[in-house]
Every structure is written in structure tokens, then in C-alpha cells.
Design a protein around this motif. Sequence first.
Motif, short mmCIF file in Angstrom:
data_model
loop_
_atom_site.label_atom_id
_atom_site.label_comp_id
_atom_site.label_asym_id
_atom_site.label_seq_id
_atom_site.Cartn_x
_atom_site.Cartn_y
_atom_site.Cartn_z
N ASP B 339 -2.37 -11.67 9.21
CA ASP B 339 -2.06 -10.71 10.27
C ASP B 339 -3.32 -9.93 10.69
O ASP B 339 -3.90 -9.18 9.90
N GLY B 342 -3.10 -6.11 10.48
CA GLY B 342 -3.20 -5.64 9.10
C GLY B 342 -4.65 -5.67 8.63
O GLY B 342 -5.12 -4.75 7.96
N TYR B 345 -6.53 -2.84 10.26
CA TYR B 345 -6.11 -1.56 9.67
C TYR B 345 -6.84 -1.33 8.34
O TYR B 345 -7.42 -0.26 8.11
N LEU B 346 -6.85 -2.35 7.49
CA LEU B 346 -7.51 -2.19 6.18
C LEU B 346 -9.02 -2.07 6.33
O LEU B 346 -9.67 -1.29 5.64
N ARG B 358 -7.61 -9.68 0.07
CA ARG B 358 -7.02 -9.61 -1.27
C ARG B 358 -5.81 -8.69 -1.28
O ARG B 358 -4.77 -9.00 -1.85
N ILE B 359 -5.99 -7.55 -0.59
CA ILE B 359 -4.90 -6.58 -0.54
C ILE B 359 -3.69 -7.16 0.21
O ILE B 359 -2.55 -7.05 -0.23
N LEU B 360 -3.97 -7.79 1.35
CA LEU B 360 -2.87 -8.34 2.14
C LEU B 360 -2.12 -9.44 1.38
O LEU B 360 -0.90 -9.49 1.39
N GLY B 362 -2.06 -9.85 -1.89
CA GLY B 362 -1.37 -9.20 -3.01
C GLY B 362 -0.03 -8.62 -2.56
O GLY B 362 0.99 -8.78 -3.22
N GLY B 363 -0.05 -7.96 -1.42
CA GLY B 363 1.18 -7.39 -0.88
C GLY B 363 2.18 -8.45 -0.48
O GLY B 363 3.37 -8.34 -0.74
N SER B 366 3.73 -9.87 -3.59
CA SER B 366 4.31 -8.93 -4.55
C SER B 366 5.83 -9.03 -4.71
O SER B 366 6.32 -8.83 -5.81
N ASP B 370 6.15 -9.17 -8.56
CA ASP B 370 6.80 -7.99 -9.14
C ASP B 370 8.15 -8.34 -9.78
O ASP B 370 8.67 -7.60 -10.60
#
Lengths: 264, 395
Positions: B339, B342, B345-346, B358-360, B362-363, B366, B370
Motif C-alpha cells: 500500500d 501506508g 505515511y510511515l 517491515r512494519i507494514l 508485520g501488521g 499479525s 498473534d
Amino acid sequence: MTTNENSSLLEITDLATSVTERPDVKILKGINLSIKPGEVHALMGPNGSGKSTLALTIAGSPTYTVDRGNVSYKDEDITHMAADQRARNGIFLSFQYPTAIPGVTLVNLIREAIKARTGEDVSAREFIAQLRETLGRLKMSEDFARRYVNDGFSGGEKKRAEILQLGMLRPELAILDETDSGLDIDALRTVAEGVTTLRDPNMGILLITHYERILNYIEPDFVHILVGGNIVASGDFDLAKRIEGEGYDPLLRELNISEEEALI
Amino acid sequence: MTATQSTSPAWLTEYRALAQQTLDEKALPTSTDRPWKYTDVSALDIYSLKQLETEDQAIRIVSCPEDLVVRGLIDSAHDPELEQKIQANLGHLIPADEDYLLAANSAEWTNGFFINPKQGVQYTEPLSIEIDLSKRSATIFPRILIVAEANSELDIIISSTSIEEEALVIAALELQVNNSARLAITFANNWGFNTKEFTTLRAELADNASLNISTICIGGAIVKHRYDIHLNGKGADSRVKGVAVGDKTQHFDFMTVQEHNAPNSSSDVEIKTALAGESRAVYYGITRVSEEAKGSQANQENRNMLLAPKAKADSDPVLEILTNDVSRCGHGATVGPVDAEGMFYLMSRGLNKRAALRILVGGFLSPIVDYLKDAKLADTVRATVNDKLQNASLD
């Protein structure tokens, strides 16, 4: 880099931009703007006049291409600098429409952002202490910070999440793109007071707004009117009050700007 | 044939002889077989590597809850108390003559596992099994039979590692989940880069039985997991969650079959992949709600995030509903790049492109990571994915 008190934090010269994927769509048509440390500049203008484009261009969004002119920040030309480097240098954009990042908590994002900005990981204890203090000043709960970034947030929550990031990242230049829109009067006050409490005296602010009411909380040193991709008038708070009272039309007539010219 | 096999009971010897015959007569599947449309195994030689004398050398029980029956299959087949149970279930869901790779497993496994959670017992500790090919280049044929007795509850974690040299794993699992039993299986796969794995899991669920499968695929050259779940009892519940993170020329193939054969049964499939380099993911899933399966719920989702221009994903979720009376059925598939909003934004918060990615990712992963019950495993998976993305090719 230290900034001389008299020199500009942000200096925009003859800035013209178009939409990257539609180069025929020209938006900004030669913007000049200078913001010194500690100054608050309000940027007002009708819908579609290019306010958000200016905000996003300063932040380095690839959506827009600079066709002419330049943006310099702390005496460095950043016109073609990547967005992440600008952020690490201290520029922060509070988005008009913040993006949802499902699965990533605000806490996680802020921690990563601080790590990126400072180049080192803050200790968990120090981070939590700082987070709690900032949340307290913004009257926000820790639960809020543990939610996924903007995921299912109301309009007001999104703006508060932006201000929380502002408070934690402590930028030198903050661009607030319609941080007031969509907020009721109480939320507006919370957010505006938040900005005021978190504000470093040397922080420069570019505050983009439709309405004068947020300016009652964050009083501007300068007010600029953006119409059709040009800043057509600049003044002090009185200019904002005038727009609030009578709208843009009388000003445009006075300046001999036709309706056609007012469009991008 | 090894010495152990010659002492097998007659029914087992027969089953294995038929598997051997199938191996001799049938060829490897080709792309004209729908389940193998995007995964080419036509050139696979299952005998090119050394076989282990017994799978014991590569498969070990790391930890086992007290009082749980976990034994070798041959050994169990010789136990008068267990033989009937083994005979009734071994080969029941995996016939010896179905296809080449299953026949290969049925003919070649040497030891196998029989896992038998006792009636009414809730095992609080998980059964942890490790497949370890980290010291040798070999082909193994893991075979597992699980009979979860009524009202039992067990978590099984199967983690896998291997060397960077070639290795081949052809695994088959048969699961019988009896009334109100709860079984959870987690595959945590971190194969070396030249390992090929073909796993078939088949399960039959009785009344109110539940089966949770979680699969994390990080390593391997080609990894194909196929899960066929027969929801035969009313109120049976099946959940499949899968994650793959690919790089270089890795190839992941998930296939799921959810057969709703009884009223009020529910199934949920969610497969998510993040693909860098020239890696590729394939998903083919069929959820079939039969006429008898009134009031059932079924959901099937496959999301693929392409992190590099040469990464690729093919997704084909199929939903066949043969009754007018379903409570909720849906399916969805997406294949697309990261995205852009996204990312910006980051990055506007100071994260560089790789950190933002990595953050995207991971999210994105998740909801599945999780969901892993084992918190320590979830942490390990997050760290491994993070490390992998730190070095993955994004061009």
C-alpha cells in the motif's frame, strides 16, 4: 545543524508542482513562503486551492512532482530529498486523512519513528515514561496508544493520534493539514491545546485550515490565502478574521481574480 | 524393504505393497492436475538423495505432555490394545493408490508416529516435535496418525529445520478428531534454502470436534501444504491460518479443501503471504457446503502482498454451496503491491523504505502470528520474519 535565529527554518521559492501520474495537472503555480523558527503561519484557502498539495510536497510525497522552484529547510535544499530523510531532519506532517495501518499499534509506530529519528533505540522504560507524560498532557489514555494506527478510528481520534505523534517526535517544523476539520468544539480545543502545550518555542508551524476558529487557540503570526495554486494575499490574524466574516469572494474581487483563475 | 516392515501385520504389509505398486505404475503429477497447476514437480526424483534408515534420526519429540500416548506406528500396530485403532485409521484418509507422492510416503515411511490423546483429557502442555535435517542431505517420509479421543484437547507444534544443501520431505498426516475433541497443530517451518517439502494433512471431524491448523512458512525452496478437512459431524469447526514470507526463488503452495458434510459446521481459512525477490505463492482452495450442511458458516481468505516487482502470486478460492440454508459464507482473494499510502505515511515518520516495509508486513501478518497460542513461538516468528525482510530483495 544549528539554525541562525534570523535565518529561515523553511524557505519556499517559486514552487510549482504537478501530479506525478498526471503531469498535465498543475497544482501549485509559484509559491513563495518563509517560516522562521517559532513562527506560526496559517494557510487558508477554498477547497481545491492546493493547500494539501503544499503540505504533502514539503513532506516529500511522491504523489506530486516539483516542476519549478525549490524548498529549502534549515539552509539545505530538500526539493528532491526523500520523505523519510526530511522527517528525520525534523519535518512532521499531521495528515488531513491519516492512513490506517492495521496490525501496527501507535506505540510500536512511535517507537520505530523515534528510533529512526534519533538513530538509536530508546530504552523501554524511558519510552513509556515519555509516552505517559505526553498522553497525560493530551488527556489521552494508554489504551488509545495501544490501538492499531488509525484502524477504525473516528475522525477526531485520527487527529489526536497525529498530535500524539507530534508530541513524541518533537519536530522543528510541524505542518498541520486541516487538523481541525471534522472535530467538534471540545475535540478541537483538546487538539489545539495539545499543540500549544507540546510546542517547543522554536518550533515552526504551518497550520492549514478552512476555519478561523482553531486560530483562536493557536494564534498565527502570519496568515496566507492560497487560491488557484498561488498565495494571493498575506497578512496577520485580521486577514483570517476577515475571511471568516465574509468568505473569499470579496477578497478575490478586490484582487481582480476571476473565478476561472481561482480554480486549479 | 527394511527388517521392521517385514514384521508388519498383514494388513499393513498389503497397504504398503499397494503403495509400492502405485509408485511403480504412476507418474509424478503434472500441471494438468489442478492441484499442481502452478507447482511443477515433474522433474522431481524422490530417490536422488539418501534415505534415512529410520526417520527417528531426523524426527524427535522435544517435549511431550505427561500421560500422552506418542509411539512409533509399527510398534503401535503390534500392540494388541492399539492394533485395531491403527488398522481402522491408518490409510483410511490416505489410500495407498491415490497419487504418486502420497504413495511414496505410504511405501517409504519407516517409523511414523501414532498420537492418541485420551478421552476427556485436556493436555495443558503442548506436544512438541522437531524435524531436524540440519546435519544431513536426505529424503524423509514423515507419517503421523492422530486419533484424538472424545473430549480430549491437545496442541501439537511441529518445527522444521534443515541444511542449505538439498533435502526432500514428503509427509502425510491422518487425523481423526472425535466428538468434542479439540486439536491444534502448528507447523513452524524454517527449512534451509534447498529443501523441498510436500505435506498432505487429512482430517475427519466428528460432532463438535475442532481442528486448528497454523502454518508458518519461512524457509524452503518449494513448500506445498495441502489440508483436506472433512467436517463430518454436526457443529464441527475447522480453522486454517497460514503465513508465508518469500524471497529469492522460493515457492509456496497452499491448498485447502473444506468439506462441510454436517449441519452447523464452520470453517475458516486465512492464508497471507508477503513475497520479495522472485518468490511465488500459490493458493487453491475449495470450500464445499453439501446439502446436509445446513446452517453452516464458511470463510476463505487469501491475501498476497508483493514486495518486489518480480514476486508473483496466484490465488483461486472456490466456494461451492449446495444448500440454501447457510448462515454465512464468504471468500476473498487479493494480490497486490504494498500500500503506497501506508508506505508514505510511515516514511513521513522517518522510517526508511525497508523499515516501513517491515512494519507494514508485520501488521499485515499479525492477525495470524498473534493468533499463535505459543507466545514464545509468536515472538520467534516475528523476529525471523523481521530478519528475513531486513535482507530480502525488494528490487
